[in-house]
Design a protein around this motif. Sequence first.
Motif, PDB file in Angstrom:
ATOM      1  N   VAL A 220       1.520  -1.203   0.149  1.00 50.19           N
ATOM      2  CA  VAL A 220      -0.159  -0.197   0.161  1.00 50.19           C
ATOM      3  C   VAL A 220       0.503   0.903  -0.051  1.00 50.19           C
ATOM      4  O   VAL A 220       0.824   2.196  -0.595  1.00 50.19           O
ATOM      5  N   VAL A 221       2.357   1.090   0.939  1.00 51.71           N
ATOM      6  CA  VAL A 221       3.035   2.521   0.764  1.00 51.71           C
ATOM      7  C   VAL A 221       3.126   3.050  -1.046  1.00 51.71           C
ATOM      8  O   VAL A 221       2.932   3.406  -0.850  1.00 51.71           O
ATOM      9  N   TYR A 222       3.757   1.788  -1.112  1.00 54.10           N
ATOM     10  CA  TYR A 222       4.395   2.677  -2.860  1.00 54.10           C
ATOM     11  C   TYR A 222       2.912   2.880  -3.690  1.00 54.10           C
ATOM     12  O   TYR A 222       3.256   3.766  -4.570  1.00 54.10           O
ATOM     13  N   GLY A 223       2.413   2.403  -3.552  1.00 53.78           N
ATOM     14  CA  GLY A 223       0.615   1.851  -4.195  1.00 53.78           C
ATOM     15  C   GLY A 223       0.023   4.367  -3.696  1.00 53.78           C
ATOM     16  O   GLY A 223       0.149   4.300  -4.454  1.00 53.78           O
ATOM     17  N   LYS A 224       0.595   4.481  -2.718  1.00 58.83           N
ATOM     18  CA  LYS A 224       0.511   5.959  -1.633  1.00 58.83           C
ATOM     19  C   LYS A 224       1.519   6.843  -2.746  1.00 58.83           C
ATOM     20  O   LYS A 224       0.900   8.007  -2.951  1.00 58.83           O
ATOM     21  N   VAL A 225       2.818   6.535  -2.274  1.00 58.71           N
ATOM     22  CA  VAL A 225       3.551   7.232  -3.059  1.00 58.71           C
ATOM     23  C   VAL A 225       4.056   7.460  -4.488  1.00 58.71           C
ATOM     24  O   VAL A 225       3.819   9.557  -4.422  1.00 58.71           O
ATOM     25  N   PHE A 226       3.049   6.380  -5.913  1.00 59.44           N
ATOM     26  CA  PHE A 226       3.161   6.351  -6.977  1.00 59.44           C
ATOM     27  C   PHE A 226       1.892   7.573  -6.768  1.00 59.44           C
ATOM     28  O   PHE A 226       1.943   8.424  -7.695  1.00 59.44           O
ATOM     29  N   LEU A 227       0.869   7.697  -5.955  1.00 58.05           N
ATOM     30  CA  LEU A 227      -0.441   8.882  -6.406  1.00 58.05           C
ATOM     31  C   LEU A 227      -0.078  10.351  -6.111  1.00 58.05           C
ATOM     32  O   LEU A 227       0.212  10.797  -6.607  1.00 58.05           O
TER      33      LEU A 227
END
Length: 399
Positions: free
Chosen positions: A257-264
Amino acid sequence: MVAATGVGAGDLVATLVAGQKFGYALLWVVVLGCLLKIILVEGAGRFSLATQKTIFQGWRSLGLWTSIYFGPYIVVWGFVYGATAMLSTALPLASLFPQVPLPVFAIASGLIGFVLVWFNRYSGFEKITAVLVGVMFLTVVGAAVLTLPNLLDVLSGLVPRVPEGSIVNVLSVAGGVGGTITLAAYGYWLREKGWHTPKFMKVMRIDNAMAYVVTGVFVVAMLIVGAELLYSAGLAIDSGDRGLLSLADVLSERYGVVYGKVFLIGFWAASFSSILGVWNGVSLMFADFIGHSRGLEPGHPDTRVGGKWFKVYLLWLTFPPIILVFVGEPVPVILAYGVLGAFFMPFLAITLLWLLNSRHTPQPWRNQLLGNVGLGLVALFFVVLAVQQLQSAISDVTG
């Protein structure tokens, strides 16, 4: 500035979709798109430095017809793009904070961009944009690195081929890499930077080439993500800017989830940097257009960053488009936007060919044979792309 403004969410999605559908088969198109824009922007920069005139002064010297096209175009374009850019910037924020309505983030993005551009001179504005490009680099290129691409597969994409059913993707990727109207803003940024005479020709060429190397890195990274993460797994994504939201979901499932948010956050940086670049660069173009129409001398304070006509267009980009954020985009406006926009790149390429081969440019800086071949091919490509864009715009509006 060029990399930040030229790479928006729409460009990333177009390349992501190409990777999703055809793997690495269209990697050569990304390289082609960067080369096309290098040739085009070098011509615009060379004209500005060689003549110490803006591109609009050059267009005016070719006749009144250029103003008859450019005036309506920049007005309609600003109205539609303002809403599009605000909504694109709002999408990742609304995904990160779903309790806040999308229009709130859209309007806030436009207003923040407005304040930053209104109160900043070029140097401060450039520093803010550099930070956003850094965020884009870490997230977009980081997503490509995470997928652990096979180098041999990547290199195979440099062999030109057009898979069946890919011609629309070829045109959209090659034509979309690195911006449209903002290409013509390059000469204005050179002036604001203090590079305004032929002695800066060499550094301009290096600057332009590096801008599109950086742009190419972003776009290749998205193609790799599309090929490795989506094509290999047979996954599809949403159309439009929402495709990046779909990608964030895939990244969250695959890498946490962390990287998904970073990508956003990277998605937001790509969109918001485009707001800042357009709010500044295209406002300079409009100010120059009005200045000439009113008989002001070149470089008049009213036509520079912070000047009266610069601020008028900045207001136009920010406040009237809020209507579209709430009510959607009316059909006649979208049709006009599509038709006028399709002609801009051929207009820029053909007028540059004219300016750089005539008395309008000093002899030492005119096109040579190789320059004419390159710019001629660019003009031909964008004429073909214009026909495709016109057909697409008309079919979208007519249903």
